[in-house]
Design an enzyme around this catalytic site. Structure first.
Site, PDB file in Angstrom:
ATOM      1  CE1 TYR A  72      26.551   8.062 -29.764  1.00 32.69           C
ATOM      2  CE2 TYR A  72      28.704   8.440 -28.773  1.00 32.69           C
ATOM      3  CZ  TYR A  72      27.844   7.649 -29.511  1.00 32.69           C
ATOM      4  OH  TYR A  72      28.280   6.446 -29.997  1.00 32.69           O
ATOM      5  CG  HIS A  74      25.832  10.676 -33.574  1.00 31.91           C
ATOM      6  ND1 HIS A  74      27.013  10.378 -32.946  1.00 31.91           N
ATOM      7  CD2 HIS A  74      25.253   9.503 -33.870  1.00 31.91           C
ATOM      8  CE1 HIS A  74      27.143   9.069 -32.876  1.00 31.91           C
ATOM      9  NE2 HIS A  74      26.091   8.512 -33.425  1.00 31.91           N
ATOM     10  CD  GLU A  92      23.717   6.429 -32.217  1.00 34.17           C
ATOM     11  OE1 GLU A  92      24.188   5.776 -31.271  1.00 34.17           O
ATOM     12  OE2 GLU A  92      23.947   6.162 -33.417  1.00 34.17           O
ATOM     13  NE  ARG A 110      25.193   4.768 -28.703  1.00 29.36           N
ATOM     14  CZ  ARG A 110      26.115   4.054 -28.045  1.00 29.36           C
ATOM     15  NH1 ARG A 110      25.886   3.643 -26.810  1.00 29.36           N
ATOM     16  NH2 ARG A 110      27.262   3.761 -28.622  1.00 29.36           N
ATOM     17  CG  HIS A 125      26.470  -1.312 -30.082  1.00 30.53           C
ATOM     18  ND1 HIS A 125      26.157  -1.310 -31.417  1.00 30.53           N
ATOM     19  CD2 HIS A 125      26.896  -0.053 -29.792  1.00 30.53           C
ATOM     20  CE1 HIS A 125      26.397  -0.109 -31.920  1.00 30.53           C
ATOM     21  NE2 HIS A 125      26.828   0.678 -30.958  1.00 30.53           N
ATOM     22  CG  PHE A 133      22.269   0.007 -32.281  1.00 34.34           C
ATOM     23  CD1 PHE A 133      22.747   0.150 -30.983  1.00 34.34           C
ATOM     24  CD2 PHE A 133      22.665   0.927 -33.247  1.00 34.34           C
ATOM     25  CE1 PHE A 133      23.612   1.187 -30.657  1.00 34.34           C
ATOM     26  CE2 PHE A 133      23.530   1.963 -32.937  1.00 34.34           C
ATOM     27  CZ  PHE A 133      24.008   2.104 -31.640  1.00 34.34           C
TER      28      PHE A 133
END
Ligand SMILES: *[C@@H]1O[C@H](CO)[C@@H](O)[C@H](O)[C@H]1NC(C)=O
Length: 139
Positions: A72, A74, A92, A110, A125, A133
């Site tokens: 991250y 990414h 994110e 995120r 999530h 998501f």
């Protein structure tokens, strides 16, 4: 006459009181809602928590680095087809309630930015099936 107006006053206070108590609790519920700048599942984030995650993500992006040994930030491909606030390409980065993400388990939430560091939206999530998501509320 004086007695009568005193009586009317007492009556109006008696009727006004329950209403104002209801109004006060409704108002504090609205204030509590406002303090929740973004909500992901049952988690509440302030605007400074969200913007801290966003600026950390953008700094990593600019330096071509990632947080700790994680991947991250990414690229986020938006397979879900969210109608984000800005145009992509999207990235994110984990959104935490305390501190900014520095590696390890990313949790469920995120921030999404575009490659200029602009806020696209926040996703989670929590409440989504599999690895998908859903949108957090607030954007
Ligand atoms: C990021 O979003 C802003 C606002 O929509 C846009 O002006 C900018 O061009 C976008 N950046 C990229 C690299 O697409």
């Amino acid at each position: 006459m004086k007695f009568l107006s005193g009586l009317l006053f007492a009556a109006s206070v008696a009727f006004a009181l329950p209403t104002s108590v209801v109004d006060a609790s409704a108002e504090s519920a609205v204030i509590a809602e406002r303090a929740c700048y973004v909500q992901c599942g049952s988690k509440c984030y302030t605007s400074s928590q969200v913007s801290a995650a966003r600026s950390a993500a953008y700094q990593y992006l600019q330096s071509g680095d990632t947080a700790g040994s994680s991947t991250y930030p990414h690229k986020y491909n938006n397979y879900e087809g969210f109608d984000f606030l800005v145009s992509g390409t999207y990235y994110e980065f984990p959104l935490l309630t305390s501190g900014t993400y520095s590696g390890g388990s990313p949790g469920a939430d995120r921030v999404v930015i575009n490659s200029s560091g602009q806020r696209a939206g926040e996703i989670t999530h929590t409440g989504a099936s599999g690895n998908n998501f859903v949108a957090c509320s607030g954007w």
